[in-house]
Design an enzyme around this catalytic site. Structure first.
Site, mmCIF file in Angstrom:
data_model
loop_
_atom_site.group_PDB
_atom_site.id
_atom_site.type_symbol
_atom_site.label_atom_id
_atom_site.label_comp_id
_atom_site.label_asym_id
_atom_site.label_seq_id
_atom_site.Cartn_x
_atom_site.Cartn_y
_atom_site.Cartn_z
ATOM 1 N N CYS A 38 0.798 -1.232 0.000
ATOM 2 C CA CYS A 38 0.000 0.000 0.000
ATOM 3 C C CYS A 38 0.830 1.281 0.000
ATOM 4 C CB CYS A 38 -0.979 -0.033 1.163
ATOM 5 S SG CYS A 38 -1.991 -1.525 1.084
ATOM 6 N N HIS B 2 -9.920 2.096 0.673
ATOM 7 C CA HIS B 2 -8.464 1.942 0.623
ATOM 8 C C HIS B 2 -8.116 1.341 -0.737
ATOM 9 C CE1 HIS B 2 -4.395 1.355 1.380
ATOM 10 N NE2 HIS B 2 -4.419 0.464 2.358
ATOM 11 N N HIS C 207 -2.623 8.059 6.175
ATOM 12 C CA HIS C 207 -2.913 6.758 5.559
ATOM 13 C C HIS C 207 -4.307 6.350 6.041
ATOM 14 C CE1 HIS C 207 -2.090 3.199 3.364
ATOM 15 N NE2 HIS C 207 -2.115 2.416 4.420
#
Lengths: 282, 398
Positions: B164, B326, B292
Site C-alpha cells: 500500500c 483503501h 494513511h
C-alpha cells in the site's frame, strides 16, 4: 556518468551455489553442471520461520545474506580484525543497508494457492497466504531478520527486472551516497501458470553496490543506459539457457565479466526491446 | 540543502468518485462518498467497496487487446482523463521518447484475470484457457507496460510493488532516476483494481469492515477496499513556474512484522521526519497531513502515535479513505492528487463517515471540510511488510 563499486555478490541457481564456488564456472575455467540447489539456505532466518516461509523468500534472502556476509568477511580480512559468522549478521551494524528487490513475478506459489482457493465454494483464503502475497514479502522478512529500518523498494519490469533493479539501486546509491544491496530473483511458476510463463530454473543474485569507488571491490561499474546494441550472449549453452529463461539470470553476462576480471563493456537485456550498457573495470 | 524540487506539470485521477479530477474535487467538496455495499462480481461479502463505475463495459481492443483486464481498463480510463495522455505526448516531443521514465505502483496488478482463468481451467488437464495472457494482465509490470505503450514512451519503465505504499514510492524512485540522469521527466502513477484476492484476503485477516469505514472513529472496525488509478507528469521545477511541487519524500521499513504496523509507529515517524528533512521544513510549517488512515483499529493507532511524535496534536490531519475506500497500491497517487486539489482550491478535507473521534487518539483530526489556504501538505502511505512512505507537496513560495 557516476560509477559504482560492486563490493560483494551473492548467487544461487542450479550449479551455481554461492559466488566463490561459481566464479571458476562463470570464468569458463570449470565446466557448468546444473546441479540442484542446496536444501538448507537462508540460515539467517530462525529455523521455525524458515520452515514457514516459501522457496521464493528463502532464495532471495540466501543471496542477500551471502553478499552481506561476504562483504563483512572482506572488510574484516582487510582490517585483520578476526572472523565473523553468518549468525552474527543481524548484530553487525554495517549489515543494515538500503535494499532494492527486483523480481518479474514475485511469489507465484502463493498466488497460485490463493487463486485455487478462490475457485472453491467457501473461498477461505488463508491469512498467512494473503500476507505472503505482496511483492515486498522478502523485503519485509529481510528487514525483520536484520532489524534494519532503512528503506527498501520492490519492483518488477517483467524480463527487464534485473536491469531496472540495477538502475534503481544505482540511482539510490548515488542519491543517498550510501551502499545499496540489489537482490534479483525469480523462480519457475507452478502449474498451470507455468504453461503461460516459462521460467526454466530458480535464479537469485545479490550485488552490494557502493557509490564510493572503493578498492575493496570485485569490479567498478559505469552504467550507460540508452545506447542501442544487442545483449551479450553466453558461450555455454546451459548458462545461455538460464540467461534467457529467468529474468534474474539476465545478469549473467555481468557476472561472467566480473568472474573473468574483464575490463570492457557489458550489454544486458533490459526487457521490452531495450539494452542496458555498462563498462566494467576490476 | 533541500532537494531539487520536482514540478507536477499534469495529473489525473479516477476512483469511486468518478473519472477525472473534477469528479474527485466535487465529491470532496460536497462530502459525497463513493462507497457502496459490496457488489463486485459474485463476492458475497458483508463489506463496503469503492468501485469505479462501468469499468466492465470498456475493454481494451485493437493493438492493446492483449492487455485487457480490469486493472488495465482502469489504467487506460484514467490516462484519458484531464487531457493527461495528450499532455504527456507533447512532453514526449520535447524530451524524446526515451527520456521520460514510467514508474507505476500496483499491489495486485491484473490478478483478477488469473482468478477468472483458474475458474475456467480445463476440467481434464487443469490448463488455463487459451485466452489467458499472463504477461499483459497478471504480471506486475503490465500496467506500467500499458502506460509506456499508450503514451509512446521507450525509456526506463518499472512497476513499484510495495503493497500500500507502492504509488507513493514511485515519486521517490522517479526523483532518483531523474537525479541520476536516467531520464529527464517522469510519468508516475498507481493502479489497483478490485479483485477477489484482496476482498477475501482482507476479509480473512478480519480487517474488512461490515460498515462504511470510519477512520480515527472510536467505533472504527476496519477498512473498505477501493480501486483507483492516478497519474502525474513530473518535470524539474523552474523558478516562477507556479506549479505544485514535490518538496520532500521519506521512506523507511518497520522491521517489525509482516502485516501489523509497529505499535509505536516508529517506522512511520521515520518516514515523516525524513520527508521534512529533505524539504528542509519544520513540522510547524506543514499545514495539512493526509493520513494513511485505513480505519483499522491498530493502523490508525500506530499512525496517530507517529504523527503525535513528529507533529504534536495541532497540525490538521484527515483521512480521505471514507470517500474512496483503501485503494491499496493506488492509495499513494490518489491521495497525492487530493492534496494537490486541496492546496489549489484552498480547503482541507474532513474525515468522511467519522462521527466520534477515538478519545485515545491525539492527532489533530479534522472531521468536516475547512476552508483554509494551505501552503504545504504531507501525504502518508504505509503497507504490509512494514513499508512506509511520506510525501511533502507545496507551491513555490511567492
Amino acid at each position: 556518468m557516476n560509477a559504482l563499486a560492486i563490493e560483494s555478490i551473492g548467487l544461487i541457481a542450479p550449479g551455481l551455489s554461492g559466488w566463490e564456488n561459481s566464479r571458476p564456472v562463470l570464468a569458463g575455467e570449470q565446466p557448468y553442471h546444473a546441479a540442484p540447489i542446496p536444501a538448507t539456505i537462508a540460515t539467517l532466518l530462525p529455523a521455525n520461520e524458515r520452515r514457514r516461509t516459501t522457496a521464493t523468500v528463502k532464495l532471495a534472502l540466501q543471496v542477500a545474506q551471502e553478499a552481506m556476509v561476504s562483504m563483512s568477511l572482506n572488510n574484516k580480512h582487510a582490517n585483520h580484525a578476526g572472523t565473523t559468522h553468518p549468525s552474527s549478521l543481524s548484530e553487525e551494524g554495517n549489515m543494515c543497508v538500503r535494499t532494492v528487490l527486483a523480481s518479474s513475478g514475485g511469489d507465484s506459489e502463493v498466488l497460485d494457492k490463493i487463486c485455487v482457493t478462490l475457485t472453491e465454494p467457501d473461498r477461505m483464503v488463508s491469512p498467512t497466504q494473503f500476507h505472503h502475497s505482496v511483492h515486498n514479502t522478502p523485503a519485509g522478512y529481510w528487514a525483520i531478520a536484520t532489524g534494519c529500518t532503512l528503506p527498501s523498494l520492490s519492483l518488477s519490469a517483467y524480463d527487464g527486472s534485473f536491469a531496472a533493479g540495477l538502475q534503481e539501486a544505482a540511482a539510490l546509491a548515488w542519491t543517498e551516497e550510501a551502499r545499496v544491496l540489489l537482490v534479483a530473483y525469480d523462480l519457475p511458476l507452478p502449474f498451470p501458470l507455468s504453461e503461460r510463463r516459462m521460467i526454466v530454473a530458480p535464479f537469485a543474485v545479490a550485488l552490494l553496490l557502493n557509490p564510493m569507488t572503493t578498492t575493496q571491490r570485485l569490479t567498478l561499474l559505469r552504467l550507460k543506459p540508452g545506447e542501442i546494441q544487442s545483449a551479450d550472449r553466453l558461450n555455454h549453452a546451459g548458462l545461455e539457457q538460464l540467461r534467457t529463461g529467468n529474468p534474474a539470470a539476465r545478469s549473467l553476462p555481468l557476472l561472467c565479466a566480473i568472474a573473468q576480471l574483464k575490463t570492457g563493456s557489458v550489454a544486458l537485456d533490459a526487457g521490452h526491446e531495450t539494452i542496458l550498457n555498462m563498462e566494467v573495470t576490476p | 540543502m533541500a532537494i531539487k524540487p520536482l514540478a507536477i506539470t499534469a495529473y489525473t485521477v479516477t476512483n469511486a468518485l468518478g473519472r477525472g479530477t473534477a469528479a474527485s474535487l466535487t465529491a470532496l467538496r460536497n462530502g459525497q462518498s463513493g462507497l457502496r455495499p459490496c457488489d463486485f462480481e459474485d463476492a458475497g461479502l458483508p463489506t463496503w467497496i469503492g468501485r469505479v463505475a462501468d469499468v466492465e463495459d470498456e475493454p481494451l481492443t485493437g493493438k492493446f487487446a492483449a492487455f485487457d483486464c480490469r486493472n488495465n481498463r482502469l489504467a487506460r480510463l484514467a490516462l484519458e482523463q484531464d487531457g493527461f495522455a495528450a499532455t504527456v505526448r507533447q512532453a514526449r516531443d520535447r524530451y524524446g521518447t526515451d527520456r521520460i521514465g514510467v514508474f507505476i505502483g500496483t499491489s495486485t496488478s491484473g490478478i483478477g484475470a488469473t482468478e477468472h482463468a483458474y475458474r475456467d481451467r480445463d476440467p481434464a488437464t487443469g490448463s488455463l484457457p487459451e485466452t489467458f495472457d499472463y504477461r499483459h494482465t497478471h504480471n506486475l509490470f503490465s500496467a506500467a507496460d500499458l502506460t509506456r505503450r499508450w503514451l509512446g514512451l521507450t525509456g526506463i519503465a518499472l512497476a513499484v510493488s510495495t503493497a500500500c505504499s507502492s504509488s507513493a514510492k514511485v515519486f521517490a524512485s522517479a526523483f532518483r532516476h531523474m537525479s541520476a540522469g536516467f531520464c529527464d521527466a517522469a510519468v508516475v502513477g498507481g493502479v489497483d483494481s478490485l479483485c477477489l484476492t484482496t476482498l477475501y484476503g482482507f476479509n480473512a485477516l478480519g480487517l474488512a469492515s461490515t460498515q462504511v469505514c470510519r477512520p480515527w472513529d472510536s467505533t472504527r472496525d476496519g477498512l473498505n477496499i477501493g480501486e483507483a488509478a492516478g497519474f502525474a507528469l513530473l518535470e524539474w521545477a523552474k523558478p516562477g513556474d507556479g506549479r505544485m511541487r514535490l518538496l520532500g519524500y521519506g521512506e523507511s521499513s518497520d522491521a517489525y512484522h509482516m502485516t501489523a504496523a509497529h505499535p509505536e509507529g516508529t517506522g512511520a515517524a521515520l518516514a515523516m521526519e525524513q520527508a521534512l528533512a529533505r524539504a528542509e521544513l519544520r513540522p510547524a510549517q506543514v499545514d495539512y497531513i493526509n493520513l494513511h488512515g485505513t480505519a483499522t483499529p491498530l493502523n490508525d493507532a500506530a499512525e496517530d502515535k507517529a504523527v503525535l511524535r513528529v507533529f504534536g496534536s495541532n497540525t490538521p490531519c484527515s483521512s480521505t479513505k471514507g470517500w474512496t475506500g483503501h485503494t491499496l497500491g493506488a492509495a499513494g497517487i490518489i491521495e497525492a492528487t487530493f492534496v494537490w486539489l486541496c492546496l489549489e482550491h484552498g480547503f482541507i478535507p474532513g474525515t468522511l463517515n467519522t462521527r466520534q473521534p477515538d478519545p485515545s487518539l491525539g492527532a489533530g483530526i479534522v472531521l468536516r471540510n475547512q476552508e483554509q489556504a494551505a501552503q504545504v501538505a504531507m501525504s502518508n502511505s504505509f503497507g504490509f511488510g512494514g513499508t512506509n512512505c511520506s510525501l511533502l507537496f507545496g507551491r513555490e513560495k511567492t
